[in-house]
Design a protein around this motif. Structure first.
Motif, PDB file in Angstrom:
ATOM      1  N   TYR A  50      -7.407  -0.937  -5.710  1.00 15.33           N
ATOM      2  CA  TYR A  50      -6.543  -2.056  -5.365  1.00 15.33           C
ATOM      3  C   TYR A  50      -6.617  -3.138  -6.442  1.00 15.33           C
ATOM      4  O   TYR A  50      -7.690  -3.433  -6.973  1.00 15.33           O
ATOM      5  CB  TYR A  50      -6.950  -2.683  -4.027  1.00 15.33           C
ATOM      6  CG  TYR A  50      -6.753  -1.776  -2.838  1.00 15.33           C
ATOM      7  CD1 TYR A  50      -5.565  -1.790  -2.108  1.00 15.33           C
ATOM      8  CD2 TYR A  50      -7.753  -0.890  -2.443  1.00 15.33           C
ATOM      9  CE1 TYR A  50      -5.382  -0.949  -1.026  1.00 15.33           C
ATOM     10  CE2 TYR A  50      -7.575  -0.043  -1.359  1.00 15.33           C
ATOM     11  CZ  TYR A  50      -6.391  -0.078  -0.661  1.00 15.33           C
ATOM     12  OH  TYR A  50      -6.206   0.758   0.406  1.00 15.33           O
ATOM     13  N   ALA A  99       0.829  -1.199   0.000  1.00 17.42           N
ATOM     14  CA  ALA A  99       0.000   0.000   0.000  1.00 17.42           C
ATOM     15  C   ALA A  99       0.865   1.250   0.000  1.00 17.42           C
ATOM     16  O   ALA A  99       2.049   1.206   0.357  1.00 17.42           O
ATOM     17  CB  ALA A  99      -0.932   0.015   1.212  1.00 17.42           C
ATOM     18  N   GLU A 113     -12.380   2.570  -2.486  1.00 15.78           N
ATOM     19  CA  GLU A 113     -11.634   2.904  -3.688  1.00 15.78           C
ATOM     20  C   GLU A 113     -12.440   3.856  -4.559  1.00 15.78           C
ATOM     21  O   GLU A 113     -13.675   3.955  -4.451  1.00 15.78           O
ATOM     22  CB  GLU A 113     -11.252   1.653  -4.473  1.00 15.78           C
ATOM     23  CG  GLU A 113     -12.400   0.924  -5.115  1.00 15.78           C
ATOM     24  CD  GLU A 113     -11.939  -0.240  -5.983  1.00 15.78           C
ATOM     25  OE1 GLU A 113     -12.666  -0.579  -6.920  1.00 15.78           O
ATOM     26  OE2 GLU A 113     -10.857  -0.777  -5.723  1.00 15.78           O
ATOM     27  N   TYR A 117      -2.197  -1.618  -3.714  1.00 15.06           N
ATOM     28  CA  TYR A 117      -2.759  -0.304  -4.042  1.00 15.06           C
ATOM     29  C   TYR A 117      -2.162   0.174  -5.358  1.00 15.06           C
ATOM     30  O   TYR A 117      -0.977   0.008  -5.629  1.00 15.06           O
ATOM     31  CB  TYR A 117      -2.418   0.696  -2.932  1.00 15.06           C
ATOM     32  CG  TYR A 117      -2.692   2.140  -3.313  1.00 15.06           C
ATOM     33  CD1 TYR A 117      -3.954   2.693  -3.132  1.00 15.06           C
ATOM     34  CD2 TYR A 117      -1.681   2.936  -3.848  1.00 15.06           C
ATOM     35  CE1 TYR A 117      -4.200   4.017  -3.491  1.00 15.06           C
ATOM     36  CE2 TYR A 117      -1.927   4.250  -4.206  1.00 15.06           C
ATOM     37  CZ  TYR A 117      -3.184   4.787  -4.028  1.00 15.06           C
ATOM     38  OH  TYR A 117      -3.421   6.086  -4.374  1.00 15.06           O
ATOM     39  N   TYR A 136     -12.332  -2.109   2.297  1.00 18.28           N
ATOM     40  CA  TYR A 136     -11.563  -0.935   1.887  1.00 18.28           C
ATOM     41  C   TYR A 136     -12.468   0.009   1.095  1.00 18.28           C
ATOM     42  O   TYR A 136     -13.622  -0.302   0.793  1.00 18.28           O
ATOM     43  CB  TYR A 136     -10.370  -1.350   1.038  1.00 18.28           C
ATOM     44  CG  TYR A 136     -10.757  -2.116  -0.211  1.00 18.28           C
ATOM     45  CD1 TYR A 136     -10.921  -1.468  -1.432  1.00 18.28           C
ATOM     46  CD2 TYR A 136     -10.972  -3.492  -0.162  1.00 18.28           C
ATOM     47  CE1 TYR A 136     -11.289  -2.159  -2.571  1.00 18.28           C
ATOM     48  CE2 TYR A 136     -11.346  -4.196  -1.298  1.00 18.28           C
ATOM     49  CZ  TYR A 136     -11.507  -3.531  -2.495  1.00 18.28           C
ATOM     50  OH  TYR A 136     -11.883  -4.219  -3.621  1.00 18.28           O
TER      51      TYR A 136
END
Length: 223
Positions: free
Chosen positions: A73, A46, A67, A86, A65
């Motif tokens: 990712y 990341a 995004e 990432y 997560y």
């Protein structure tokens, strides 16, 4: 394609749970689930993201997560190695201004205890926290610009912790006699010996501009 999931090794579900705006981007909350029997090792790479890893109690590996179209990712499972990386497709102008809100800049991972052989996690400008986890072989945590918390960690062979401009804290299962210890600290304090040559496991701590404070505990502390 943003990610490739191995169809014969994973049960993965992506959920659009909620959305939010930050730094002119729209972030979407997502989650993935993998059967732990299909995963041998996990690698997390990341940038500017906080990484939190805890125990999963349902037998599955779970990843949560946020995004956006510009920050996301790549999640792959190749031969039992689960990689969470990432990536972004920003232009140079996207780096001018404020960062996305902190709630969008973290990834939460839940792993069943004592099922994977190796865990590697790397990030920048944020902390890594791993708690109450047993891995069969080795764990390596690296943060350039953030703290590392490795609390109640039980490893089969090696634990490697490295940070710059951050502290290393936590505890490992076992006594100090169980570990070969190699500890390097610059501009900070350390409660570990710089070099201890005997033990059947290895504990390595490398800290630049921060402190190291690692305790030793017994297996009952994990319960």
């Amino acid at each position: 394609m943003k990610r490739i999931i191995s169809i014969f090794t994973a049960i993965a579900t992506a959920a659009f749970v909620l959305t939010g705006c930050s730094d002119s981007q729209i972030f979407t909350a997502k989650n993935y689930r993998f059967e732990s029997a299909d995963i041998k090792s996990i690698t997390v790479n990341a940038i500017d993201r906080e990484i939190n890893i805890n125990i999963s109690y349902d037998g599955n590996i779970r990843i949560n997560y946020h995004e956006s179209e510009k920050e996301y990712y790549e999640i792959t499972n190749i031969d039992g190695v689960l990689t969470i990386a990432y990536t972004d497709n920003k232009n140079w102008s996207d780096y001018i201004g404020t960062k996305p809100d902190a709630k969008y800049r973290k990834i939460d991972i839940a792993i069943p205890d004592n099922v994977i052989s190796n865990l590697t996690a790397t990030t920048t400008n944020a902390r890594i926290a791993v708690k109450n986890l047993t891995v069969k072989n080795a764990m390596m945590l690296t943060s350039n610009g953030g703290d590392i918390l490795a609390d109640k960690i039980n490893i089969g062979s090696a634990l490697q912790l490295k940070t710059k401009n951050g502290n290393i804290t936590g505890s490992v299962v076992g006594s100090i006699d169980d570990f070969v210890i190699k500890c390097t600290v610059k501009k900070g304090e350390c409660n570990l010996p710089a070099n201890k040559p005997t033990g059947n496991k290895t504990l390595t701590a490398d800290c630049n501009n921060g402190d190291v404070n690692i305790a030793f505990s017994n297996i009952a502390d994990l319960l």
